[in-house]
Design a protein around this motif. Sequence first.
Motif, mmCIF file in Angstrom:
data_model
loop_
_atom_site.group_PDB
_atom_site.id
_atom_site.type_symbol
_atom_site.label_atom_id
_atom_site.label_comp_id
_atom_site.label_asym_id
_atom_site.label_seq_id
_atom_site.Cartn_x
_atom_site.Cartn_y
_atom_site.Cartn_z
ATOM 1 N N VAL A 1 19.301 0.898 20.893
ATOM 2 C CA VAL A 1 20.498 2.493 20.429
ATOM 3 C C VAL A 1 19.372 2.701 19.022
ATOM 4 N N GLU A 2 19.242 3.779 19.049
ATOM 5 C CA GLU A 2 19.276 4.698 18.123
ATOM 6 C C GLU A 2 19.828 6.094 17.348
ATOM 7 N N ALA A 3 19.740 6.156 16.886
ATOM 8 C CA ALA A 3 19.825 7.458 16.101
ATOM 9 C C ALA A 3 19.118 8.928 16.594
ATOM 10 N N ALA A 4 19.743 9.572 16.778
ATOM 11 C CA ALA A 4 19.469 11.078 16.927
ATOM 12 C C ALA A 4 20.537 12.377 16.719
ATOM 13 N N GLU A 5 19.497 13.088 17.185
ATOM 14 C CA GLU A 5 20.143 14.149 16.585
ATOM 15 C C GLU A 5 21.665 15.380 16.823
ATOM 16 N N ASN A 6 21.733 14.203 17.978
ATOM 17 C CA ASN A 6 23.393 14.467 18.371
ATOM 18 C C ASN A 6 24.029 13.571 19.234
ATOM 19 N N GLY A 7 23.613 12.627 18.260
ATOM 20 C CA GLY A 7 24.094 11.070 18.267
ATOM 21 C C GLY A 7 23.727 9.702 18.999
ATOM 22 N N VAL A 8 24.315 8.860 19.273
ATOM 23 C CA VAL A 8 23.137 7.480 19.557
ATOM 24 C C VAL A 8 23.076 7.628 20.714
ATOM 25 N N LYS A 9 21.610 7.614 21.069
ATOM 26 C CA LYS A 9 20.640 7.689 21.769
ATOM 27 C C LYS A 9 20.796 5.720 22.980
ATOM 28 N N ILE A 10 21.454 5.981 23.703
ATOM 29 C CA ILE A 10 21.076 4.342 24.264
ATOM 30 C C ILE A 10 20.667 4.144 25.624
ATOM 31 N N SER A 11 19.741 2.936 25.047
ATOM 32 C CA SER A 11 19.043 1.964 26.318
ATOM 33 C C SER A 11 19.856 0.918 27.453
ATOM 34 N N VAL A 12 20.113 1.415 28.414
ATOM 35 C CA VAL A 12 20.295 0.278 29.516
ATOM 36 C C VAL A 12 19.603 -0.897 30.468
ATOM 37 N N LYS A 13 20.078 -1.881 30.718
ATOM 38 C CA LYS A 13 19.021 -3.023 31.687
ATOM 39 C C LYS A 13 20.460 -3.149 32.483
ATOM 40 N N GLY A 14 19.278 -4.210 33.486
ATOM 41 C CA GLY A 14 19.904 -4.734 34.464
ATOM 42 C C GLY A 14 18.777 -5.234 35.509
ATOM 43 N N SER A 15 19.850 -6.677 35.889
ATOM 44 C CA SER A 15 18.999 -6.546 37.340
ATOM 45 C C SER A 15 20.195 -7.111 37.947
ATOM 46 N N ASP A 16 19.721 -7.161 39.331
ATOM 47 C CA ASP A 16 20.974 -6.969 40.783
ATOM 48 C C ASP A 16 22.464 -6.588 40.219
ATOM 49 N N VAL A 17 21.323 -5.228 39.530
ATOM 50 C CA VAL A 17 22.799 -3.797 39.583
ATOM 51 C C VAL A 17 23.072 -3.472 41.288
ATOM 52 N N LYS A 18 24.480 -3.497 41.438
ATOM 53 C CA LYS A 18 25.450 -2.823 42.288
ATOM 54 C C LYS A 18 25.144 -1.456 42.477
ATOM 55 N N LEU A 19 24.660 -0.766 42.892
ATOM 56 C CA LEU A 19 24.488 0.711 43.166
ATOM 57 C C LEU A 19 26.253 1.080 44.230
ATOM 58 N N ALA A 20 26.670 0.828 45.068
ATOM 59 C CA ALA A 20 27.763 0.659 45.699
ATOM 60 C C ALA A 20 28.413 -0.957 46.904
#
Length: 248
Positions: free
Chosen positions: A228-247
């Motif tokens: 996460v990092e503070a930015a102009e309009n809010g906190v920018k978050i980065s996400v990651k994962g493995s074996d991620v279910k789309l549906a």
Amino acid sequence: MRALRILLIIVVILGGLFVIVDRVAVHFAQGEAADKLKSSENLSATPDVDIKGFPFLTQVAGGSLDDVEVGIKSYDAATGEAGKTIRIDDLEADMKGVSFSGDYSSATASSATGTATISYDELMKTAKSQPTDIGLGVHAKVVGLSDGGNGKIKVAVKVNGTVAGAIPIDRTVSVLSTVSVVNDKVEVRADSLPSVAGLGLAEDRVRTITDFQQVIDQLPGGIKLAKVEAAENGVKISVKGSDVKLAG
């Protein structure tokens, strides 16, 4: 020569038809995937699904897709408190190695990375916005969050009361804070305490106002907070994962 020309024309026509069929198929698949994702994640609006790579049909025949991009305009994530959610805006995820179940009813990505934003107004819901006694007759509350520059959050704290029953105090102080990911939570912690601490207030009492955490849980497909990092309009978050279910 005439036969060769005819053969070349046929090849070009068939190639053109294949491209048309392939693009129609990918457009249909994107729509189906978007509808399934909307249903499985209980989204209020249909997400954007963009299947990359060409040709699409040969990828399907191989049982997996190389690259799928998903865009969700607004997502309500769980906060760990019953009935309370926090809105995440503009979630964009890049899914790699997407494989299907035998009947195509579900899909799983071998890995995923993405970005999103939590507005300062949303994050304010976690901060102590109600007056809290921090000792010596002084009350404090957070009245605003904003970009402090250099990846920091500026936390505005309203302080008022009568110190030791004799000295009135009523002012707003600003604190630069570091935002980070701690155990799947967005944590905001003051780099240094505001000058009100010079009144002799206990540090832990002051930090009950300046410091806070926000749980971000049950993100789509099981992806997790990474940065996460503070930015102009809010906190920018980065996400990651493995074996991620789309549906499914």
